[in-house]
Design an enzyme around this catalytic site. Structure first.
Site, short mmCIF file in Angstrom:
data_model
loop_
_atom_site.label_atom_id
_atom_site.label_comp_id
_atom_site.label_asym_id
_atom_site.label_seq_id
_atom_site.Cartn_x
_atom_site.Cartn_y
_atom_site.Cartn_z
N THR A 123 0.82 -1.20 0.00
CA THR A 123 0.00 0.00 0.00
C THR A 123 0.85 1.26 0.00
O THR A 123 2.00 1.23 0.48
CB THR A 123 -0.90 -0.01 1.26
OG1 THR A 123 -1.46 1.28 1.45
CG2 THR A 123 -0.12 -0.36 2.53
N ASP A 124 0.27 2.35 -0.48
CA ASP A 124 0.97 3.65 -0.40
C ASP A 124 1.03 4.14 1.05
O ASP A 124 1.77 5.08 1.35
CB ASP A 124 0.28 4.70 -1.29
CG ASP A 124 -1.20 4.93 -0.96
OD1 ASP A 124 -1.74 4.26 -0.07
OD2 ASP A 124 -1.81 5.81 -1.62
N GLU A 125 0.24 3.51 1.95
CA GLU A 125 0.18 4.02 3.33
C GLU A 125 1.50 3.82 4.07
O GLU A 125 1.75 4.45 5.09
CB GLU A 125 -0.98 3.37 4.08
CG GLU A 125 -2.29 3.59 3.35
CD GLU A 125 -3.54 3.30 4.16
OE1 GLU A 125 -3.48 3.30 5.39
OE2 GLU A 125 -4.59 3.07 3.52
N TYR A 150 -1.78 -0.58 11.00
CA TYR A 150 -1.94 -1.25 9.70
C TYR A 150 -0.74 -0.95 8.79
O TYR A 150 -0.07 -1.87 8.29
CB TYR A 150 -3.24 -0.81 9.02
CG TYR A 150 -3.28 -1.12 7.53
CD1 TYR A 150 -3.29 -2.44 7.07
CD2 TYR A 150 -3.27 -0.10 6.57
CE1 TYR A 150 -3.31 -2.72 5.71
CE2 TYR A 150 -3.28 -0.37 5.22
CZ TYR A 150 -3.30 -1.69 4.78
OH TYR A 150 -3.30 -1.97 3.44
N LYS A 154 2.25 -3.38 7.28
CA LYS A 154 2.51 -3.56 5.84
C LYS A 154 3.95 -3.16 5.51
O LYS A 154 4.61 -3.79 4.68
CB LYS A 154 1.53 -2.73 5.00
CG LYS A 154 0.09 -3.20 5.02
CD LYS A 154 -0.12 -4.60 4.46
CE LYS A 154 0.05 -4.67 2.95
NZ LYS A 154 -0.33 -6.02 2.43
#
Ligand code: NAD
Ligand code: TYD
Length: 337
Positions: A123-125, A150, A154
């Site tokens: 993810t970009d997060e 989260y 990741k």
């Protein structure tokens, strides 16, 4: 070719299996999924009787089961994860277990099975938060700065994938993508939650001032990006994948949905903000465009409308999903909204 897909009963994983089986009908697909609250085999009813499709229910943390499932596999496409930021704030431990430990177990099993490619969906997060009103975007060189349990879990999984590539020579690739939307999206995330709440005559909860920005990617564009990385991507590389529309804030997204559905803005309810809420995400996807020829083909407004239509046509799908434990989660997260 034998392709093992982890988390194939979830939102993106099931869209990917349906996409892959349409475009590569001769491949054998093994869907390895624990069927957590987010996994739903109904998403896959179109392929469940296809002799090239096999479902294995299991936890990616279970090394014996994973080793067995990966026997003879050529490719692993790893979607399985705990994926919701708000749940990670309530219960971070499960995120570390599945996203970090589960990924490490899969990487070990992939080495043993001598697989030709391990593709990790991220993810970009992991890159943290961009300032509002800036022109900055995330790309493959952006420093990791995860800010929720989260995204931290990741980020941990991404580092493990890169470590297995550097240390053991496992042939890996990673895609870091932005917020997906489309069919089979679990209604705990903003877009399907808004659509289904409106269909139920309920208000739409908007966190804080609503001026948080996400980069929206139609799920089929994402599936095509993964396909291209699997076919043409360079081993050891990371590719950022994002949508075509720039800087649409949450309030605008919700207002668009209300307009499509013929409702007024008084259905918006501003609620308490998410702790540590990342202000803005934006993706620079020029690397995957230049290297592999990918770009998003689905326009946000048009496909948002089609997504609303999908939820209108598939009432029984989301009504079943919104039953049971979903109601407990909803009460804990939103109270009486
Ligand atoms: P999802 O929550 O809809 O689905 C996750 C799936 O993984 C479910 O089918 C669940 O049963 C399965 N799963 C969970 N824990 C498992 C375990 N321990 N063992 C086996 N299976 C398990 O998630 P999604 O939105 O489809 O996301 C898929 C992947 O894409 C995730 O890795 C997520 O981090 C990443 N991602 C998602 C988005 C997005 O917008 N949804 C954006 C960027 C990246
Ligand atoms: P979400 O769909 O949870 O994805 P992510 O947090 O992974 O980006 O949330 C998208 C944006 O919408 C995020 O800024 C949080 C916000 N949001 C709300 O305002 N209300 C809600 O009920 C939800 C679920 C999200």
């Amino acid at each position: 070719m034998k392709v093992v897909v982890t988390g194939g009963a979830g939102f993106i994983g099931s869209n990917f299996i349906l996409y892959w089986m349409r475009h590569h009908p001769d491949d054998a697909i093994v869907n390895l999924d624990k069927l957590t609250y987010a996994g739903n085999l109904e998403n896959l009813k179109d392929v469940e009787n296809n002799p090239n499709y096999t479902f294995v229910q299991g936890d990616i943390v279970d090394a014996d089961l994973v080793e067995h499932a990966l026997k003879g596999a050529d490719i692993v496409v790893h979607f399985a994860a705990e994926s919701h930021v708000d749940r990670s704030i309530h219960e971070p431990a499960q995120f570390v277990m599945t996203n970090v430990l589960g990924t490490q177990v899969l990487l070990d099993a992939s080495l043993k099975a001598n697989i030709k490619r391990f593709h990790h969906i991220s993810t970009d997060e992991v890159f943290g938060s961009l300032p509002l009103f800036s022109k900055d975007k995330f790309d493959e060189k952006t420093k990791y700065d995860p800010r929720s349990p989260y995204s931290a879990s990741k980020a941990g999984s991404d580092h493990l994938v890169n470590a297995y590539s550097a240390t053991y020579g496992l042939p890996t690739t990673i895609t870091n993508c932005s917020n997906n939307f489309g069919p089979y999206h679990f209604p705990e995330k903003l877009i399907p939650l808004a659509i289904t709440n409106i269909l139920e005559g309920k208000k739409v909860p908007v966190y804080g001032d609503g001026l948080y920005v996400r980069d929206w990617l139609y799920v089929e564009d994402h599936c095509r990006a993964i396909e291209l990385v699997l076919i043409k991507g360079k081993i050891g590389e990371t590719y950022c994948v994002g949508g075509s529309a720039d800087d649409i804030n949450n309030l605008t997204v919700v207002k668009k949905i209300l307009r499509i559905m013929g409702k007024t803005d008084d259905m918006i309810e501003f609620v308490k903000d998410r702790p540590g809420h990342d202000r803005r995400y934006a993706i620079d996807w020029s690397k995957i465009k230049n290297d592999l020829g990918w770009e998003p083909q689905h326009n946000f407004d048009e496909w948002l409308e089609k997504t609303v239509e999908w939820y209108r046509q598939n009432t029984s799908w989301w009504q079943r999903v919104k039953d049971g434990s979903y109601q407990d989660y909803y009460k804990k997260q939103y109270g009486s909204v």
